[in-house]
Design an enzyme around this catalytic site. Sequence first.
Site, PDB file in Angstrom:
ATOM      1  N   CYS A 104       1.052  -0.866   0.066  1.00 56.40           N
ATOM      2  CA  CYS A 104      -0.134  -0.343  -0.384  1.00 56.40           C
ATOM      3  C   CYS A 104       0.851   0.909   0.090  1.00 56.40           C
ATOM      4  O   CYS A 104       0.547   1.956  -0.518  1.00 56.40           O
ATOM      5  CB  CYS A 104      -1.351  -0.626   1.353  1.00 56.40           C
ATOM      6  N   HIS A 148      -9.511   1.303  -2.479  1.00 55.36           N
ATOM      7  CA  HIS A 148      -7.387   1.267  -2.210  1.00 55.36           C
ATOM      8  C   HIS A 148      -6.732   0.686  -3.600  1.00 55.36           C
ATOM      9  O   HIS A 148      -6.781  -0.692  -2.991  1.00 55.36           O
ATOM     10  CB  HIS A 148      -7.387   1.062  -0.952  1.00 55.36           C
ATOM     11  N   CYS A 185       0.210   2.526   5.887  1.00 58.20           N
ATOM     12  CA  CYS A 185       0.698   1.305   6.489  1.00 58.20           C
ATOM     13  C   CYS A 185       0.467   0.683   5.626  1.00 58.20           C
ATOM     14  O   CYS A 185      -0.607   0.669   4.470  1.00 58.20           O
ATOM     15  CB  CYS A 185      -1.332   0.661   7.672  1.00 58.20           C
TER      16      CYS A 185
END
Length: 427
Positions: free
Chosen positions: A92, A384, A414
């Site tokens: 991510c 996302h 994170c």
Amino acid sequence: MDNTSKRVGVIGGIRIPFCRNNTSYADVGNFGMSVKVLGALVERFRLHGEELGEVAMGAVIKHSSEWNLAREAVLSSGLAPTTPGITTARACGTSLDNAIIIANKIAAGQIEAGIAGGSDTTSDVPIVLGERLRKRLLAINRAKGWQDKMAAFTRGFSLKELKPSFPGVAEPRTGMSMGDHCERMAKEWHIDREPQDRLALESHQKLAAAYEAGFFEDLVVPFRGLKRDGFLRPDSTMEKLGSLKPAFDKISGHGTLTAGNSTGLSDGAAAVLLGSDEWAAKRGLKVQAYFLDAEVAAVDFVHGEGLLMAPTVAVPRMLARHGLTLQDFDFYEIHEAFAAQVLCTLRAWESETYCRNRLGLERPLGSIDPARLNVHGSSLAVGHPFAATGARIIATLAKLLEEKGSGRGLISICTAGGMGVTAILER
């Protein structure tokens, strides 16, 4: 960055609307999405034919043929074909990592400008041969004559070998999904269901308001019939969110993570243009904000630490370098992988015990003003696509700082593998 470093300007960013997997972008793939955002960035900042110092793009889920996705996208973007490209992946945090790569090269004087970004699709995923079939095909390839090839093909063959292997979402070291890990974190930090749903609802409300106000008009370029993010639910309510069943802990009766307060599988891409003051001035481009610093950290999630808690470690290191407190920011952009993850992070920074024992601090970092957190929504409402989120956040924060005219913003992301990537922008 030391006093001899060049300042690194964030000139602007662009993304396509993010959407659910297997919908609008199902047949586009990482290459098509990357070309779209790079081409839009080239068009917006009049970069056609320009040679940049580097384009760093990334993708977490990609085909082996996309081994250097960035370079291939550059060649179709309108940039000069002499522009180098590098492809990276850190889950991510990928496109924030890419911004760090570009920023460090500019600060060191190695390049004058570059692009950082990423794309991801969970629609067009690589389907891998099973291990036995893969080894069989390699043996066939090594065999010399047709008889040896036939023998390699038939020896011990089973139809079960034809079953393909799909990409997994579990952590290799634990076999648990990110959601399973976050559910553990929620229990450890006593994060109840209601505040998770509340944060998710506010994310949708903020994103919807920002679209209505026109904030994203120059940040989001329409693509495949979409003008807004496919995850956005402006009519969401606490009642609707409260009716959803637990998505991960379905057995104990105490699961709090649901499809409503967790990010869904997404497709999308984003990119940002970074450059020195001199480079921008020569081209008549305005700098929205400056990339001040960054920090990456990791936690030992295999032996008990929360998988998504690494930003809690990275941020205080970065603050200490600049003599800043957690309250010295006008905006906080904390990636909403899960509502629970954001709330665990905030609670950890408020905890005297955690800050003393884990972070080695004399006092807690303290709380932040919730009115400054993800002011235009974040991943729960936007979506996302793993490698695109960092660039999305940088572009949003840089524009917020430009509109304010001055200030400072904190980015916290994170990642899978128990890591965190953080940065500071200022104006």
